[in-house]
Design an enzyme around this catalytic site. Structure first.
Site, PDB file in Angstrom:
ATOM      1  N   TYR A 298       0.846  -1.189   0.000  1.00  0.00           N
ATOM      2  CA  TYR A 298       0.000   0.000   0.000  1.00  0.00           C
ATOM      3  C   TYR A 298       0.881   1.238   0.000  1.00  0.00           C
ATOM      4  CZ  TYR A 298      -4.155   2.790   1.128  1.00  0.00           C
ATOM      5  OH  TYR A 298      -5.193   3.681   1.090  1.00  0.00           O
ATOM      6  N   GLU A 369      18.072  -1.797 -21.147  1.00  0.00           N
ATOM      7  CA  GLU A 369      19.133  -1.189 -20.344  1.00  0.00           C
ATOM      8  C   GLU A 369      19.152   0.343 -20.446  1.00  0.00           C
ATOM      9  OE1 GLU A 369      22.427  -4.783 -20.176  1.00  0.00           O
ATOM     10  OE2 GLU A 369      22.512  -3.380 -21.866  1.00  0.00           O
TER      11      GLU A 369
END
Length: 390
Positions: A298, A369
């Site tokens: 959360y 990447e």
């Protein structure tokens, strides 16, 4: 030199680190090589380093010149028991193990972030804790926390970043509230009375009872659970019997419960009631066990709004996704989020042309990447802004 240019100058090292970790994957609580590289790297930067936390975990502490709060940056280290099929030049050399979830990229981003932040030690007000966690795939966070990593100095806030193949490269998912589901694994053993398949009236079939239990639990989710509280009960393993004309004594059923809401305990209780009722009808007995995989992740409202602003600065406001990113997958950064104000960010890594859009945990999974620098920049700017603007 500004932060973006400094990270650009470190791009070659960033990619080299990622590829080295990718080529040498280690499973949870077996990250001995990985942990040593991390700890040595942080020590070379002048950080205070604790090794072998929760067996293989590492924590590096960067103390700023001026007093202030403490923010934790957390990353994971473990690989998966999966045979790689990417064909990369730096493909896994540890047969049967693979970084198929992006943790290799997370490691590299965090180390370079530590390098950039350590070069700014004189301007930092407070502390940065770099947490390198083992065994994320099977809940290693709680063990590290129980060993005191959120204390001395006490952590005031935490962030985590996950490379995410469900978002396009260059986009970032930042949203407050429930982000990733809780997951509990269950084992159900149904006990009957074995006997001859030609005389079922002399037996009590655990298979028939088990089938009704599976159907009953599916109907529970469909008919009893609020559709606005996403809940899944799935079955991954069923085992019973050895021969077609023998009714067995036992049936084993294993699966998981996933909830994108905090009422997991109520779901488990109702699950037990349904199984008990069906068991009575079939005259079987049963045992039911639950194991926590992950708690509900959360995101804190205030912390998320703050991180959202930093992320917009890094990737552009148009590239920040704020809705429809919650998933029923689990992530044990939840252990941090339930203890300190925290935010977990998804950093998009999906590029179809580069073949980085395979799902997580797939044998052809790879990361773009080119987005690693963005992750470093979010880490660095979040830490600096949080501490120096407090």
């Amino acid at each position: 030199m500004d932060i973006k240019n400094e990270i650009e100058n470190l791009k070659e090292e960033l990619i080299s680190l990622r590829r080295d970790f990718h080529q040498h994957p280690e499973l949870g609580f077996q990250e001995f090589r990985t942990g040593k590289i991390v700890a040595d790297y942080l020590e070379d930067l002048g950080l205070e380093v604790e090794r072998n936390i929760a067996k293989t975990g590492v924590v590096g502490l960067l103390k700023g010149k001026h007093p202030g709060k403490t923010i934790a940056l957390r990353t994971d280290m473990d690989a998966l028991p999966l045979t790689e099929e990417t064909g990369l030049s730096f493909e896994s050399d540890n047969e049967g193990n693979m970084h198929a979830c992006g943790h290799d990229g997370h490691l590299a981003m965090m180390l370079i972030a530590a390098k950039v932040l350590s070069s700014r030690k004189e301007e930092i007000k407070g502390n940065v804790k770099f947490i390198f966690q083992p065994n994320e795939e099977d809940a290693g966070a709680e063990i590290m926390i129980n060993e005191g990593i959120l204390e001395n100095p006490k952590v005031d806030a935490a962030i985590g970043i996950h490379l995410w193949s469900l978002l396009e490269s260059g986009k970032a998912g930042v949203a407050a509230g429930p982000l990733m589901a809780s997951s509990y694994y269950f084992k159900l053993l149904v006990n009957g009375k074995g006997g001859h398949g030609g005389a079922p009236h002399t037996t009590i079939s655990p298979i028939l009872a088990g089938i009704d239990m599976i159907k009953g639990l599916q109907e529970m989710v469909l008919n009893e659970v609020d559709a606005l509280k996403p809940t899944i009960i799935s079955f991954g393993k069923v085992n019973a019997g050895t021969y077609p004309i023998i009714i067995p004594e036992k049936m084993e059923i294993e699966g998981s419960i996933r909830c994108l809401h905090p009422d997991t305990e109520a779901v488990q209780e109702r699950m037990g009631e349904i199984i008990e009722g069906i068991s009575k009808v079939h005259r079987t007995t049963f045992s039911l066990e639950f194991k926590c995989g992950n708690e509900l992740l959360y995101n804190d409202q205030e912390m998320t709004e703050f991180v959202e602003g930093v992320t917009e600065e890094v990737v552009g406001k148009e590239n920040v996704v704020k809705s429809d990113i919650s998933v029923m997958l689990g992530e044990d950064f939840a252990e941090f989020s339930k203890r300190v104000p925290s935010t977990f960010i998804f950093l998009g890594s999906a590029d179809k042309k580069k073949k980085t859009d395979y799902p997580h945990h797939h044998p052809k999974f790879d990361i773009d990447e080119d987005v690693l620098q963005l992750g470093v920049e979010i880490h660095v700017k979040t830490a600096l802004t949080y501490l120096n603007d407090q």
